[in-house]
Design a protein around this motif. Structure first.
Motif, short mmCIF file in Angstrom:
data_model
loop_
_atom_site.label_atom_id
_atom_site.label_comp_id
_atom_site.label_asym_id
_atom_site.label_seq_id
_atom_site.Cartn_x
_atom_site.Cartn_y
_atom_site.Cartn_z
N MET A 1 0.85 -1.18 0.00
CA MET A 1 0.00 0.00 0.00
C MET A 1 0.90 1.24 0.00
SD MET A 1 -2.93 1.13 2.75
CE MET A 1 -3.99 -0.23 2.30
N LEU A 2 0.56 2.21 -0.80
CA LEU A 2 1.31 3.46 -0.86
C LEU A 2 1.10 4.27 0.40
CD1 LEU A 2 0.49 4.55 -4.53
CD2 LEU A 2 2.60 3.52 -3.70
N THR A 3 2.09 5.09 0.71
CA THR A 3 1.94 5.99 1.85
C THR A 3 0.91 7.06 1.51
OG1 THR A 3 4.23 5.63 2.48
CG2 THR A 3 3.16 7.58 3.36
N MET A 4 -0.01 7.27 2.40
CA MET A 4 -1.09 8.24 2.20
C MET A 4 -0.73 9.56 2.87
SD MET A 4 -4.40 5.95 3.11
CE MET A 4 -5.31 5.16 1.81
N THR A 5 -1.34 10.63 2.41
CA THR A 5 -1.26 11.90 3.13
C THR A 5 -2.21 11.80 4.32
OG1 THR A 5 -3.07 12.95 1.93
CG2 THR A 5 -0.84 13.16 0.97
N SER A 6 -2.07 12.71 5.24
CA SER A 6 -2.99 12.72 6.39
C SER A 6 -4.43 12.83 5.95
CB SER A 6 -2.62 13.86 7.33
OG SER A 6 -1.38 13.62 7.95
N ALA A 7 -4.71 13.72 4.99
CA ALA A 7 -6.08 13.90 4.51
C ALA A 7 -6.61 12.61 3.87
CB ALA A 7 -6.15 15.05 3.51
N GLU A 8 -5.79 11.95 3.07
CA GLU A 8 -6.21 10.69 2.44
C GLU A 8 -6.46 9.62 3.49
OE1 GLU A 8 -3.77 11.09 -1.79
OE2 GLU A 8 -2.77 10.21 -0.03
N ARG A 9 -5.61 9.57 4.48
CA ARG A 9 -5.72 8.57 5.56
C ARG A 9 -7.02 8.77 6.34
NH1 ARG A 9 -1.06 9.78 7.60
NH2 ARG A 9 -0.07 8.31 6.19
N ILE A 10 -7.31 10.00 6.70
CA ILE A 10 -8.53 10.29 7.45
C ILE A 10 -9.76 10.02 6.60
CG2 ILE A 10 -9.87 12.15 8.52
CD1 ILE A 10 -7.11 13.28 9.47
N ARG A 11 -9.73 10.47 5.34
CA ARG A 11 -10.86 10.23 4.44
C ARG A 11 -11.11 8.73 4.26
NH1 ARG A 11 -9.00 12.87 0.38
NH2 ARG A 11 -9.65 14.86 1.20
N ALA A 12 -10.06 7.94 4.11
CA ALA A 12 -10.22 6.49 3.97
C ALA A 12 -10.88 5.91 5.22
CB ALA A 12 -8.87 5.83 3.71
N ALA A 13 -10.41 6.30 6.39
CA ALA A 13 -10.98 5.78 7.63
C ALA A 13 -12.45 6.15 7.77
CB ALA A 13 -10.18 6.29 8.83
N ILE A 14 -12.78 7.41 7.45
CA ILE A 14 -14.18 7.85 7.53
C ILE A 14 -15.06 7.07 6.57
CG2 ILE A 14 -15.72 9.79 6.99
CD1 ILE A 14 -13.52 11.62 8.21
N ASN A 15 -14.50 6.72 5.42
CA ASN A 15 -15.25 5.97 4.40
C ASN A 15 -15.17 4.46 4.59
OD1 ASN A 15 -16.22 8.23 2.98
ND2 ASN A 15 -14.26 8.44 1.91
N HIS A 16 -14.72 4.02 5.76
CA HIS A 16 -14.62 2.60 6.10
C HIS A 16 -13.74 1.84 5.12
CE1 HIS A 16 -17.68 3.13 9.18
NE2 HIS A 16 -18.32 3.87 8.30
N GLN A 17 -12.69 2.52 4.63
CA GLN A 17 -11.68 1.88 3.80
C GLN A 17 -10.43 1.73 4.65
OE1 GLN A 17 -11.53 4.85 0.78
NE2 GLN A 17 -13.28 4.04 -0.35
#
Length: 148
Positions: A1-17
């Motif tokens: 898995m690629l390293t995510m930015t903080s925004a991408e990481r939070i968005r993924a968690a909120i979207n249950h990814q």
């Protein structure tokens, strides 16, 4: 898995990814903050220079989180909070064995010198009538000073 930015990481968690790691919040809200005493001890433990960026919440003695600690702990969040109004400034007075101030809501708060947070001790609307409510100097949420 690629390293995510903080925004991408939070968005993924909120979207249950599944993000690349669990997002980490320290100090973006009052409830995720850290008391100034614990903050200073954490900085010392990590070998960071002592000091504070100030208070995020003076009542509860919650510290602002300095950038060097955010980087060190890989904090993913930032606080976005309004500032104080233009017609109020924090003024802490020392009275004997305690500190005292009045907040923008005209509530008096007091903390013993050996205390960890301020307690509310004076309530301006405690015995208010409807006329008192109409005459009360309510804080202005649209004061431009809050958003500079």
């Amino acid at each position: 898995m690629l390293t995510m930015t903080s925004a991408e990481r939070i968005r993924a968690a909120i979207n249950h990814q599944e993000p690349d790691r669990v997002p980490f919040d320290l100090g973006a809200t009052f409830s995720s903050g850290i008391h100034i005493t614990a903050y200073q001890a954490l900085r010392e433990h990590l070998g960071l220079p002592s000091g504070s960026g100030g208070f995020f919440c003076i009542d509860e003695q919650i510290s602002e989180i300095q950038e060097d600690l955010k980087v060190r702990l890989k904090v993913d969040t930032e606080s976005v909070m309004p500032g104080g109004p233009s017609n109020w400034a924090l003024s802490i007075e020392e009275h004997g064995d305690h500190s005292y101030f009045t907040n923008e809501w005209q509530i008096g708060l007091k903390m013993p010198r050996s205390g960890f947070y301020f307690d509310m001790v004076a309530f301006p609307l405690e015995h208010a009538t409807l006329a008192d409510l109409e005459d009360f100097a309510w804080p202005d949420p649209s004061d431009p000073a809050r958003y500079t």
